[in-house]
Design an enzyme around this catalytic site. Structure first.
Site, mmCIF file in Angstrom:
data_model
loop_
_atom_site.group_PDB
_atom_site.id
_atom_site.type_symbol
_atom_site.label_atom_id
_atom_site.label_comp_id
_atom_site.label_asym_id
_atom_site.label_seq_id
_atom_site.Cartn_x
_atom_site.Cartn_y
_atom_site.Cartn_z
ATOM 1 N N GLY A 33 -7.033 2.649 -5.124
ATOM 2 C CA GLY A 33 -6.169 1.474 -4.933
ATOM 3 C C GLY A 33 -6.840 0.214 -5.431
ATOM 4 N N ALA A 34 -7.390 0.285 -6.638
ATOM 5 C CA ALA A 34 -8.222 -0.815 -7.132
ATOM 6 C C ALA A 34 -7.520 -1.671 -8.179
ATOM 7 C CB ALA A 34 -9.531 -0.257 -7.698
ATOM 8 N N GLY A 37 -6.041 -6.754 -4.949
ATOM 9 C CA GLY A 37 -6.465 -6.896 -3.562
ATOM 10 C C GLY A 37 -7.937 -6.583 -3.337
ATOM 11 N N GLY A 39 -9.479 -3.731 -3.264
ATOM 12 C CA GLY A 39 -10.050 -2.685 -4.115
ATOM 13 C C GLY A 39 -10.606 -3.253 -5.414
ATOM 14 N N SER A 161 -8.719 -0.428 9.904
ATOM 15 C CA SER A 161 -8.165 -1.739 10.233
ATOM 16 C C SER A 161 -8.284 -1.961 11.729
ATOM 17 C CB SER A 161 -6.686 -1.789 9.851
ATOM 18 O OG SER A 161 -6.080 -2.945 10.396
ATOM 19 N N TYR A 187 1.194 2.801 11.469
ATOM 20 C CA TYR A 187 0.026 2.233 10.770
ATOM 21 C C TYR A 187 -1.217 2.436 11.630
ATOM 22 C CZ TYR A 187 -2.921 -1.174 8.254
ATOM 23 O OH TYR A 187 -3.928 -1.785 7.533
HETATM 24 N N1 LIG Z 1 -5.437 -7.215 3.781
HETATM 25 C C1 LIG Z 1 -5.699 -7.063 5.073
HETATM 26 O O1 LIG Z 1 -5.584 -8.016 5.865
HETATM 27 C C2 LIG Z 1 -6.172 -5.752 5.609
HETATM 28 C C3 LIG Z 1 -6.482 -5.666 6.985
HETATM 29 C C4 LIG Z 1 -6.906 -4.444 7.508
HETATM 30 C C5 LIG Z 1 -7.037 -3.346 6.680
HETATM 31 N N2 LIG Z 1 -6.730 -3.450 5.349
HETATM 32 C C6 LIG Z 1 -6.857 -2.232 4.521
HETATM 33 O O2 LIG Z 1 -7.490 -2.549 3.310
HETATM 34 C C7 LIG Z 1 -7.054 -1.648 2.278
HETATM 35 C C8 LIG Z 1 -6.732 -2.435 1.018
HETATM 36 O O3 LIG Z 1 -5.627 -3.263 1.284
HETATM 37 P P1 LIG Z 1 -5.313 -4.624 0.507
HETATM 38 O O4 LIG Z 1 -5.230 -5.687 1.532
HETATM 39 O O5 LIG Z 1 -6.201 -4.786 -0.667
HETATM 40 O O6 LIG Z 1 -3.815 -4.326 0.057
HETATM 41 P P2 LIG Z 1 -3.129 -4.190 -1.394
HETATM 42 O O7 LIG Z 1 -3.449 -5.380 -2.210
HETATM 43 O O8 LIG Z 1 -1.691 -3.871 -1.119
HETATM 44 O O9 LIG Z 1 -3.877 -2.954 -2.006
HETATM 45 C C9 LIG Z 1 -3.588 -1.648 -1.607
HETATM 46 C C10 LIG Z 1 -3.812 -0.743 -2.767
HETATM 47 O O10 LIG Z 1 -3.418 0.576 -2.383
HETATM 48 C C11 LIG Z 1 -2.605 1.093 -3.412
HETATM 49 N N3 LIG Z 1 -1.675 2.112 -2.939
HETATM 50 C C12 LIG Z 1 -0.696 2.003 -2.010
HETATM 51 N N4 LIG Z 1 -0.029 3.154 -1.901
HETATM 52 C C13 LIG Z 1 -0.590 3.997 -2.785
HETATM 53 C C14 LIG Z 1 -0.326 5.335 -3.150
HETATM 54 N N5 LIG Z 1 0.659 6.045 -2.601
HETATM 55 N N6 LIG Z 1 -1.084 5.903 -4.111
HETATM 56 C C15 LIG Z 1 -2.064 5.210 -4.681
HETATM 57 N N7 LIG Z 1 -2.368 3.937 -4.400
HETATM 58 C C16 LIG Z 1 -1.628 3.346 -3.450
HETATM 59 C C17 LIG Z 1 -1.836 -0.096 -3.962
HETATM 60 O O11 LIG Z 1 -1.307 0.208 -5.227
HETATM 61 P P3 LIG Z 1 0.004 -0.544 -5.813
HETATM 62 O O12 LIG Z 1 -0.508 -1.849 -6.352
HETATM 63 O O13 LIG Z 1 0.495 0.402 -6.848
HETATM 64 O O14 LIG Z 1 0.945 -0.696 -4.649
HETATM 65 C C18 LIG Z 1 -2.974 -1.128 -3.999
HETATM 66 O O15 LIG Z 1 -3.747 -0.985 -5.149
HETATM 67 C C19 LIG Z 1 -5.864 -0.877 2.868
HETATM 68 O O16 LIG Z 1 -6.294 0.431 3.214
HETATM 69 C C20 LIG Z 1 -5.515 -1.663 4.120
HETATM 70 O O17 LIG Z 1 -4.945 -0.857 5.133
HETATM 71 C C21 LIG Z 1 -6.331 -4.624 4.800
#
Ligand SMILES: NC(=O)c1ccc[n+]([C@@H]2O[C@H](COP(=O)([O-])OP(=O)(O)OC[C@H]3O[C@@H](n4cnc5c(N)ncnc54)[C@H](OP(=O)(O)O)[C@@H]3O)[C@@H](O)[C@H]2O)c1
Length: 318
Positions: A33-34, A37, A39, A161, A187
């Protein structure tokens, strides 16, 4: 990996501050997921310290742009690979391609995730959040384990999370067949599964030099909130004690790179980290930080492993 000190590391520490003085040349890192965000920032920061990085994404155009930005900034070798974590066929095909090209994997960051989405299923029929956040990474990690073991010392970092505090793994109603679907409970259980997976991975692999960690990155404005309505932001604010203490993306990814590289974590794992520190168990009803006891329970971790094997139809004898 070379020295660093955690003195002063905390909520606002950035990836580059965590990695200062750490040399990752000769290491291969894979970040799921890089394409954006946390990643993309995790991959950039590791590449900036000399790691070769593999970015996985389902949107190859978006990931290609992220990869080029990393190459331009760091000069690192960056690969982009298609991986859909809601499809076990895609996970298995990717793992095969990866292993045909790379013998050893030093750092695996299971970062991809979805949050609070409407009720839906993966391509294999699993509840979407559990299937994507846990089962996809469960199969991926197991299939890549031989490369991690060959690279040992190696590390596995899974993005959990603070949302894990909203639910244990609901072993008696995993897919919401008895109770109505609740997007936050779904979630929460998927993010508890991420912690339990790290606990069981550590039990199975830790003695052979592969250590596993689960991470709460903080609250960071990213595309993760794409399914959230106004009242959902209020829900998250209330859970945070009435205020949202936001982080930048560079601080949000800091705990991931800390888990992946901190010298003081060498030789131990099965841990939950936040703000670049190992978190304490906290079951208090007002707990805003820390990890719930149910998320690090070794019996639940074993039970989840067995259940996950049954669901994906494959036994992993690690
Ligand atoms: N941001 C926060 O406040 C927060 C807080 C707690 C935990 N987290 C955790 O941190 C991690 C990264 O989140 P983020 O905040 O960077 O969110 P993000 O920007 O939405 O990034 C998530 C990534 O996961 C990918 N993804 C989603 N569904 C997928 C699938 N079915 N197959 C392959 N890739 C998939 C997305 O790809 P697409 O671009 O194609 O959708 C995106 O690259 C997540 O696991 C999240 O639960 C984040």
């Amino acid at each position: 990996m070379a020295s660093a000190t955690t003195d002063g590391f905390g909520h606002d520490t950035t990836t580059d501050e965590v990695l200062e003085g750490i040399d990752l040349s000769g290491k291969l890192a894979l970040v799921t997921g890089a394409s954006g965000g946390l990643g993309a920032e995790t991959a950039r920061a590791l590449a900036a310290r000399g790691a070769q990085v593999v970015l996985t994404a389902r949107d190859l155009a978006k990931a290609g742009a992220a990869a080029q930005a990393i190459r331009d900034e760091t000069g690192a070798q960056v690969e982009v690979e298609e991986l859909e974590l809601d499809s076990l066929a895609s996970v298995r095909a990717f793992a095969q391609r990866f292993l045909s090209r790379h013998d050893a994997l030093h750092l695996l960051v299971n970062n991809a995730g979805v949050m609070a989405c409407p009720e839906s299923k993966t391509q294999d029929g699993f509840e979407l959040q559990f299937g994507t956040n846990h089962l996809g990474h469960f199969v991926l990690t197991n299939l890549l384990a031989p490369a991690l073991l060959r690279a040992a010392p190696a590390r596995i970092v899974s993005l959990s999370s603070r949302g894990h505090q909203q639910s244990p793994v609901r072993f008696d109603d995993l897919a919401f067949e008895k109770e109505p679907y609740d997007k936050w409970v779904a979630y929460g259980q998927s993010k508890t599964a991420n912690v339990l997976f790290a606990v069981e991975l550590e039990r199975r692999l830790g003695g052979r030099g592969v250590h596993a960690y689960a991470v709460h990155p903080g609250v960071i404005p990213t595309d993760l909130s794409r399914h959230m309505a106004k009242e959902d932001f209020e829900h998250v604010r209330q859970r945070g004690g009435g205020k949202l203490q936001l982080k930048t993306v560079a601080s949000g990814a800091a705990t991931s790179v800390y888990a992946a590289t901190a010298p003081e974590l060498e030789g131990r794992g099965g841990l939950y980290l936040e703000d670049c520190h190992v978190a304490e168990i906290d079951d208090g009803s007002e707990a805003r930080s820390g990890v719930r006891a149910y998320a690090v329970d070794p019996d639940a971790a074993k039970r989840l492993w067995t259940l996950s094997e049954e669901l994906v139809g494959q036994v992993f004898d690690l």
